[in-house]
Design an enzyme around this catalytic site. Structure first.
Site, PDB file in Angstrom:
ATOM      1  N   ASN A 196       0.911  -1.155  -0.150  1.00  0.00           N
ATOM      2  CA  ASN A 196      -0.020  -0.014  -0.083  1.00  0.00           C
ATOM      3  C   ASN A 196       0.935   1.167   0.216  1.00  0.00           C
ATOM      4  O   ASN A 196       1.658   1.448   1.044  1.00  0.00           O
ATOM      5  CB  ASN A 196      -0.797   0.063   1.303  1.00  0.00           C
ATOM      6  CG  ASN A 196      -1.611   1.081   1.268  1.00  0.00           C
ATOM      7  OD1 ASN A 196      -1.981   2.164   0.377  1.00  0.00           O
ATOM      8  ND2 ASN A 196      -2.411   1.409   2.641  1.00  0.00           N
ATOM      9  N   LYS A 233       0.083   4.072  -0.416  1.00  0.00           N
ATOM     10  CA  LYS A 233      -0.462   5.521   0.151  1.00  0.00           C
ATOM     11  C   LYS A 233      -0.106   6.537  -0.749  1.00  0.00           C
ATOM     12  O   LYS A 233      -0.052   6.394  -1.944  1.00  0.00           O
ATOM     13  CB  LYS A 233      -0.062   5.590   1.457  1.00  0.00           C
ATOM     14  CG  LYS A 233      -0.265   4.468   2.380  1.00  0.00           C
ATOM     15  CD  LYS A 233      -0.345   4.539   3.578  1.00  0.00           C
ATOM     16  CE  LYS A 233      -0.277   3.212   4.462  1.00  0.00           C
ATOM     17  NZ  LYS A 233      -0.433   3.290   6.317  1.00  0.00           N
ATOM     18  N   GLU A 284      -7.188   4.914   7.555  1.00  0.00           N
ATOM     19  CA  GLU A 284      -7.081   6.398   7.219  1.00  0.00           C
ATOM     20  C   GLU A 284      -8.247   6.883   6.354  1.00  0.00           C
ATOM     21  O   GLU A 284      -8.528   8.155   6.574  1.00  0.00           O
ATOM     22  CB  GLU A 284      -5.569   6.318   6.313  1.00  0.00           C
ATOM     23  CG  GLU A 284      -4.307   6.242   7.082  1.00  0.00           C
ATOM     24  CD  GLU A 284      -3.156   5.658   6.641  1.00  0.00           C
ATOM     25  OE1 GLU A 284      -3.440   5.839   5.276  1.00  0.00           O
ATOM     26  OE2 GLU A 284      -2.297   5.174   7.247  1.00  0.00           O
ATOM     27  N   GLU A 301      -5.969  -4.530  10.466  1.00  0.00           N
ATOM     28  CA  GLU A 301      -5.031  -3.753  10.676  1.00  0.00           C
ATOM     29  C   GLU A 301      -5.254  -2.947  12.030  1.00  0.00           C
ATOM     30  O   GLU A 301      -5.987  -1.670  11.842  1.00  0.00           O
ATOM     31  CB  GLU A 301      -4.913  -2.424   9.463  1.00  0.00           C
ATOM     32  CG  GLU A 301      -4.687  -3.313   8.104  1.00  0.00           C
ATOM     33  CD  GLU A 301      -3.958  -2.347   7.118  1.00  0.00           C
ATOM     34  OE1 GLU A 301      -2.727  -2.563   6.728  1.00  0.00           O
ATOM     35  OE2 GLU A 301      -4.691  -1.350   6.910  1.00  0.00           O
ATOM     36  N   HIS A 346      -9.699   1.346   4.472  1.00  0.00           N
ATOM     37  CA  HIS A 346      -8.526   1.662   5.267  1.00  0.00           C
ATOM     38  C   HIS A 346      -8.729   2.522   6.429  1.00  0.00           C
ATOM     39  O   HIS A 346      -9.399   3.404   6.008  1.00  0.00           O
ATOM     40  CB  HIS A 346      -7.324   2.016   4.336  1.00  0.00           C
ATOM     41  CG  HIS A 346      -5.954   2.311   4.869  1.00  0.00           C
ATOM     42  ND1 HIS A 346      -5.730   3.092   5.644  1.00  0.00           N
ATOM     43  CD2 HIS A 346      -4.980   1.226   4.964  1.00  0.00           C
ATOM     44  CE1 HIS A 346      -4.557   2.871   6.243  1.00  0.00           C
ATOM     45  NE2 HIS A 346      -4.179   1.514   5.591  1.00  0.00           N
ATOM     46  N   GLY A 375       2.237   2.432  10.817  1.00  0.00           N
ATOM     47  CA  GLY A 375       2.956   3.638  10.430  1.00  0.00           C
ATOM     48  C   GLY A 375       3.631   3.829  11.916  1.00  0.00           C
ATOM     49  O   GLY A 375       4.211   4.870  12.153  1.00  0.00           O
ATOM     50  N   SER A 377       3.028  -2.048  10.606  1.00  0.00           N
ATOM     51  CA  SER A 377       4.410  -2.191  10.761  1.00  0.00           C
ATOM     52  C   SER A 377       4.949  -3.533  10.307  1.00  0.00           C
ATOM     53  O   SER A 377       6.075  -3.953  10.803  1.00  0.00           O
ATOM     54  CB  SER A 377       4.727  -1.544  11.837  1.00  0.00           C
ATOM     55  OG  SER A 377       4.278  -0.330  12.329  1.00  0.00           O
TER      56      SER A 377
HETATM   57  P1  PGA Z   1       2.396   0.270   7.796  1.00  0.00           P
HETATM   58  O1  PGA Z   1       0.810   0.618   7.151  1.00  0.00           O
HETATM   59  O2  PGA Z   1       3.069  -0.646   7.351  1.00  0.00           O
HETATM   60  O3  PGA Z   1       3.350   1.741   7.112  1.00  0.00           O
HETATM   61  O4  PGA Z   1       2.034   0.484   9.277  1.00  0.00           O
HETATM   62  C1  PGA Z   1       0.215  -0.490   6.756  1.00  0.00           C
HETATM   63  C2  PGA Z   1      -1.175   0.044   6.313  1.00  0.00           C
HETATM   64  O5  PGA Z   1      -1.623   1.078   6.649  1.00  0.00           O
HETATM   65  O6  PGA Z   1      -1.600  -0.638   5.197  1.00  0.00           O
END
Ligand code: PGA
Length: 254
Positions: free
Chosen positions: A9, A11, A99, A169, A97, A175, A215
Site C-alpha cells: 500500500n 498510500k 486512514e 490492521e 483503510h 506507521g 508495521s
Molecule cells: P504500515 O502501514 O505498514 O506503514 O504500518 C500499513 C497500512 O496502513 O496498510
C-alpha cells in the site's frame, strides 16, 4: 490452501518515476510465486496503468486501487468509480483503510456500498478492519471488528464473501513501528475466521484470506505470516523500499 498475499500500500507516496523504479526493482528480483501466492501493488490512481504494464503478464502479480467511490457513476467531481477501475483492467481495490475511515469519515454503511460495487464489477475488495488503541486498552477489540464485518460484509451471500480479502490492521500498529505480537495477530485472525464461520460455515471461512497490516517489515514478516490464520500482509512503509518488500514477499507461506 487459501491464497497467501503480499499487498503493498503505497498510500500518497512516491513520484511517478520513483514508483516505476521501485516496481522495476521488485519485479527485477524475479521471485517466482507459487500458485497460491499473490503480490498486489496498491498504487495512487495516476500510476495504475503504468503499474499494470510493469506487472505485465507476470504470474500472480496484480495492481490495486487504494480506494473507490461508493456510487456507480455521475456528477461526483474528482472521484473514481469501480466501473472506471474495471475499464482499465484493475482487479483489486482497498476498501475501508483506517486512514479513509479516520480522515474521510467513511462509515461501515458506505463501505458496504463500496464492497457491493467492487464485487459487481469484477474487482476484489481488500476490506480493512481494525481497532484504535483506546479500544484495545478497554479490551473491546473483538466486538469492534465484529461490528465492522457485520455492517460492511455480512449482507453478502456466500458466493460473494468468498471473493473478499480481509485485512486486519490495528490502528495502533499502522506507521508506528509497533507491530502486533504474533500471538495478538493470530488471536484476532482466528477470531475473525470464527465469526466468518459462524455466519457462512467453516468451509467458506477457511477459504478466505485474512492479511495482517501494521508495521510489517522484512524482519518480522516471516514470523507473522507463519501464524496459521495470517495469510500474508498489507504493507505500507516497508513496501516503498524494494529490498524490504522483496523479503516480505519471500516471507509468504508456501
Ligand atoms: P504500515 O502501514 O505498514 O506503514 O504500518 C500499513 C497500512 O496502513 O496498510
Amino acid at each position: 490452501m487459501r491464497k497467501q498475499i503480499a499487498a503493498a500500500n503505497w498510500k500518497m507516496n512516491l513520484s511517478f518515476q520513483e514508483g516505476e523504479k521501485l516496481l522495476d526493482g521488485i519485479l527485477g528480483a524475479n521471485i517466482r510465486l507459487a500458485p497460491d501466492q499473490l503480490t498486489i501493488f496498491a498504487v495512487p490512481f495516476p500510476y495504475l496503468l503504468m503499474a499494470r504494464s510493469e506487472v505485465g503478464e507476470e504470474k500472480n502479480y496484480y495492481v490495486a486501487a487504494q480506494n473507490c467511490y461508493h456510487k456507480k457513476s455521475g456528477a461526483f467531481t474528482g472521484e473514481v468509480s469501480v466501473e472506471i477501475l474495471h475499464s482499465i483492467g484493475v482487479t483489486y481495490c482497498i476498501v475501508g483503510h483506517s486512514e479513509r475511515r479516520q480522515y474521510f469519515d467513511e462509515s461501515n454503511q458506505v463501505l458496504a456500498e463500496k464492497v457491493n460495487l467492487c464485487l459487481d464489477n469484477f474487482i476484489t475488495p481488500i476490506f480493512c478492519c481494525g481497532e484504535a488503541l483506546s479500544i484495545r486498552e478497554a479490551d473491546k477489540q473483538n466486538d469492534f471488528v465484529a461490528t465492522q464485518l457485520q455492517e460492511s460484509l455480512f449482507h453478502l451471500p456466500a458466493e460473494k464473501i468468498t471473493r473478499v480479502i480481509i485485512a486486519y490492521e490495528p490502528i495502533w500498529a499502522i506507521g508506528t513501528g509497533k507491530t502486533a505480537s504474533t500471538a495478538q495477530a493470530q488471536e484476532m485472525h482466528a477470531y475473525l475466521r470464527s465469526i466468518l464461520a459462524g455466519q457462512y460455515g467453516q468451509k467458506i471461512a477457511d477459504g478466505i484470506s485474512i492479511l495482517y497490516g501494521g508495521s510489517v517489515k522484512a524482519s518480522n514478516a516471516k514470523e507473522l505470516f507463519g501464524c496459521p490464520d495470517v495469510d500474508g500482509g498489507l504493507v505500507g512503509g516497508a513496501s516503498l523500499v524494494a529490498t524490504e518488500f522483496i523479503e516480505i514477499i519471500k516471507g509468504l507461506k508456501k
